[in-house]
Write a protein that holds these residues in place. Structure first.
Motif, PDB file in Angstrom:
ATOM      1  N   ALA A 174       0.820  -1.213   0.000  1.00 45.29           N
ATOM      2  CA  ALA A 174       0.000   0.000   0.000  1.00 45.29           C
ATOM      3  C   ALA A 174       0.853   1.261   0.000  1.00 45.29           C
ATOM      4  CB  ALA A 174      -0.930   0.009   1.209  1.00 45.29           C
ATOM      5  N   ASP A 175       0.332   2.273  -0.660  1.00 41.95           N
ATOM      6  CA  ASP A 175       0.898   3.619  -0.563  1.00 41.95           C
ATOM      7  C   ASP A 175       0.274   4.371   0.604  1.00 41.95           C
ATOM      8  OD1 ASP A 175       2.487   3.575  -3.128  1.00 41.95           O
ATOM      9  OD2 ASP A 175       0.481   3.220  -3.932  1.00 41.95           O
ATOM     10  N   ALA A 176      -0.893   3.913   1.059  1.00 41.71           N
ATOM     11  CA  ALA A 176      -1.596   4.545   2.173  1.00 41.71           C
ATOM     12  C   ALA A 176      -2.391   3.474   2.904  1.00 41.71           C
ATOM     13  CB  ALA A 176      -2.516   5.654   1.678  1.00 41.71           C
ATOM     14  N   TRP A 177      -2.649   3.744   4.176  1.00 37.22           N
ATOM     15  CA  TRP A 177      -3.506   2.860   4.982  1.00 37.22           C
ATOM     16  C   TRP A 177      -4.539   3.731   5.680  1.00 37.22           C
ATOM     17  CZ3 TRP A 177      -3.537   2.942  10.538  1.00 37.22           C
ATOM     18  CH2 TRP A 177      -4.418   2.018  11.111  1.00 37.22           C
ATOM     19  N   ASN A 178      -5.804   3.287   5.644  1.00 32.83           N
ATOM     20  CA  ASN A 178      -6.892   4.039   6.258  1.00 32.83           C
ATOM     21  C   ASN A 178      -7.626   3.161   7.256  1.00 32.83           C
ATOM     22  OD1 ASN A 178     -10.089   4.583   6.146  1.00 32.83           O
ATOM     23  ND2 ASN A 178      -9.014   6.534   5.948  1.00 32.83           N
ATOM     24  N   CYS A 179      -8.032   3.790   8.367  1.00 29.13           N
ATOM     25  CA  CYS A 179      -8.830   3.082   9.364  1.00 29.13           C
ATOM     26  C   CYS A 179      -9.633   4.094  10.172  1.00 29.13           C
ATOM     27  CB  CYS A 179      -7.927   2.272  10.289  1.00 29.13           C
ATOM     28  SG  CYS A 179      -8.812   1.085  11.347  1.00 29.13           S
ATOM     29  N   TRP A 180     -10.693   3.632  10.793  1.00 26.17           N
ATOM     30  CA  TRP A 180     -11.493   4.410  11.724  1.00 26.17           C
ATOM     31  C   TRP A 180     -10.931   4.176  13.129  1.00 26.17           C
ATOM     32  CZ3 TRP A 180     -13.141   0.802  15.116  1.00 26.17           C
ATOM     33  CH2 TRP A 180     -13.225  -0.523  14.643  1.00 26.17           C
ATOM     34  N   GLY A 181     -11.618   4.732  14.123  1.00 24.27           N
ATOM     35  CA  GLY A 181     -11.298   4.389  15.496  1.00 24.27           C
ATOM     36  C   GLY A 181     -10.894   5.558  16.360  1.00 24.27           C
ATOM     37  N   SER A 182     -10.866   5.313  17.662  1.00 29.00           N
ATOM     38  CA  SER A 182     -10.427   6.303  18.627  1.00 29.00           C
ATOM     39  C   SER A 182      -8.920   6.493  18.506  1.00 29.00           C
ATOM     40  CB  SER A 182     -10.764   5.833  20.043  1.00 29.00           C
ATOM     41  OG  SER A 182      -9.995   4.677  20.360  1.00 29.00           O
ATOM     42  N   PRO A 183      -8.369   7.569  19.053  1.00 28.76           N
ATOM     43  CA  PRO A 183      -6.913   7.739  19.013  1.00 28.76           C
ATOM     44  C   PRO A 183      -6.160   6.551  19.615  1.00 28.76           C
ATOM     45  CG  PRO A 183      -7.945   9.804  19.638  1.00 28.76           C
ATOM     46  CD  PRO A 183      -9.037   8.775  19.617  1.00 28.76           C
TER      47      PRO A 183
ATOM     48  N   ASN B 257     -23.176   6.914  23.421  1.00 28.00           N
ATOM     49  CA  ASN B 257     -23.722   5.924  22.494  1.00 28.00           C
ATOM     50  C   ASN B 257     -22.660   5.332  21.570  1.00 28.00           C
ATOM     51  OD1 ASN B 257     -26.284   6.315  23.533  1.00 28.00           O
ATOM     52  ND2 ASN B 257     -26.797   7.909  22.053  1.00 28.00           N
ATOM     53  N   MET B 258     -21.414   5.751  21.726  1.00 22.92           N
ATOM     54  CA  MET B 258     -20.332   5.238  20.889  1.00 22.92           C
ATOM     55  C   MET B 258     -19.485   4.253  21.683  1.00 22.92           C
ATOM     56  SD  MET B 258     -19.002   8.423  18.521  1.00 22.92           S
ATOM     57  CE  MET B 258     -18.817   9.671  19.797  1.00 22.92           C
ATOM     58  N   ASP B 259     -19.013   3.208  21.011  1.00 21.73           N
ATOM     59  CA  ASP B 259     -18.112   2.258  21.651  1.00 21.73           C
ATOM     60  C   ASP B 259     -16.805   2.956  22.028  1.00 21.73           C
ATOM     61  OD1 ASP B 259     -19.974   0.260  21.271  1.00 21.73           O
ATOM     62  OD2 ASP B 259     -19.072  -0.444  19.389  1.00 21.73           O
ATOM     63  N   ASP B 260     -16.101   2.373  22.977  1.00 21.11           N
ATOM     64  CA  ASP B 260     -14.869   2.987  23.459  1.00 21.11           C
ATOM     65  C   ASP B 260     -13.803   3.114  22.371  1.00 21.11           C
ATOM     66  OD1 ASP B 260     -15.968   3.239  25.968  1.00 21.11           O
ATOM     67  OD2 ASP B 260     -15.030   1.417  26.761  1.00 21.11           O
ATOM     68  N   ASP B 261     -13.832   2.204  21.380  1.00 24.93           N
ATOM     69  CA  ASP B 261     -12.798   2.236  20.343  1.00 24.93           C
ATOM     70  C   ASP B 261     -13.205   3.064  19.125  1.00 24.93           C
ATOM     71  OD1 ASP B 261     -14.721   0.580  19.277  1.00 24.93           O
ATOM     72  OD2 ASP B 261     -13.391  -1.128  18.918  1.00 24.93           O
TER      73      ASP B 261
END
Length: 316
Positions: free
Chosen positions: A197-206, A261-265
């Motif tokens: 990959a040239d880039a990696w993307n993900c969601w999530g908490s810090p 209402n959001m999960d911790d992660d």
């Protein structure tokens, strides 16, 4: 930091908790939104890849990307992310090359193994387990890069084969469009990202995201890949208004974005410009170079306009 914005492809019951202002979806709505976002100065437009979400219409990703290529001039165009299992890998390479040509070199190819089994089964696809889908995706990325750069390719792989295949015209970008691999999986996705990959993307908490970066760094070490050569990208939705009272009005319509209402992660950008800037600074401190945001007030552009005026300048 670069900022790309999701151009949603569906509304209806499945998306109503995320997009309370969107009553319908269609090309004119997407076109108007995309052109407006380019005019505001965003760097990219991201288009999800689904065929059936919620109970409403769903616009197909590659078709929307090609249409946006003709309607825009400067933004990069970003399938986020292609469900690799939906398309024969060599044909996806051809599609992507053509969109890069139409857009005069503005395509960024987001790749993933897919996650939404129900739409795949409804459309008649076999749906193997995630390890097989991700191995297939890795093979596809490697083959796409060859098709984009070589005059003729013969390849006999575990998941896909070609014989004397030519993918011309080649993409405009030299040597090829950047490839993003998306997802949090530590054993497969992050390993693949470290290699191809040239880039990696993900969601999530810090905290969640930082843990994934540690894994990516380890995989890069295993494969002798420069960790800094992989662009770090984060995705989150955004509720943004001038005052806390205005933010509260939106949260009443989309309560899933309340902290309780959001999960911790999970983290989304919710608040006033100062609050959202502070939230985003946590990701900048981790080394995030691109944020892909979905504005909860789509198809309105109030949140996007405020973001450009009062949040983005802090990361210029």
């Amino acid at each position: 930091m670069e900022f790309a914005v999701n151009v949603p492809t569906s509304v209806g019951s499945g998306e109503s908790k995320s997009l309370p202002f969107a009553e319908e979806i269609g090309w004119e709505i997407q076109r108007e939104f995309g052109v407006a976002l380019e005019g505001l100065g965003f760097d990219g437009l991201a288009v999800p890849d689904h065929v059936m979400t919620g109970n409403g219409a769903t616009m197909e990703c590659t078709t929307v990307l090609a249409a946006l290529a003709a309607e825009t001039e400067d933004v990069y165009l970003y399938p986020k992310t292609f469900n690799n299992h939906f398309r024969h890998g060599p044909f996806l390479a051809k599609t992507a090359a053509t969109i890069d040509v139409i857009s005069d070199g503005r395509l960024k190819v987001g790749m993933g193994g897919g996650w939404k089994a129900d739409e795949a089964v409804a459309y008649g696809y076999d749906w193997p387990g995630a390890p097989d889908r991700l191995r297939e995706m890795e093979e596809t990325v490697r083959l796409m890069k060859r098709l984009w750069t070589e005059d003729e390719v013969t390849y006999d792989g575990e998941y896909v084969s070609v014989e004397g295949a030519a993918c011309k015209p080649h993409p405009v970008q030299d040597p090829h469009p950047p490839v993003m691999v998306g997802g949090p999986g530590e054993e497969f996705t992050l390993r693949i990202a470290a290699q191809v990959a040239d880039a990696w993307n993900c969601w999530g908490s810090p905290e969640f995201y930082a843990g994934k970066l540690d894994v990516l760094r380890d995989h890069c070490g295993t494969y002798d890949r420069d960790y800094d050569a992989v662009q770090k990208s984060w995705f989150g939705r955004c509720v943004l208004r001038e005052t806390e009272a205005e933010v509260e009005e939106i949260l009443e319509m989309a309560p899933r974005f309340r902290p309780e209402n959001m999960d911790d992660d999970v983290t989304h950008l919710v608040g006033t410009p100062a609050q959202v800037t502070e939230q985003l600074e946590e990701f900048a401190d981790l080394g995030v170079e691109e944020t892909v945001v979905e504005f909860v007030d789509f198809p309105r552009t109030d949140g996007a306009e405020l973001f450009v005026d009062e949040v983005a300048p802090a990361f210029a």
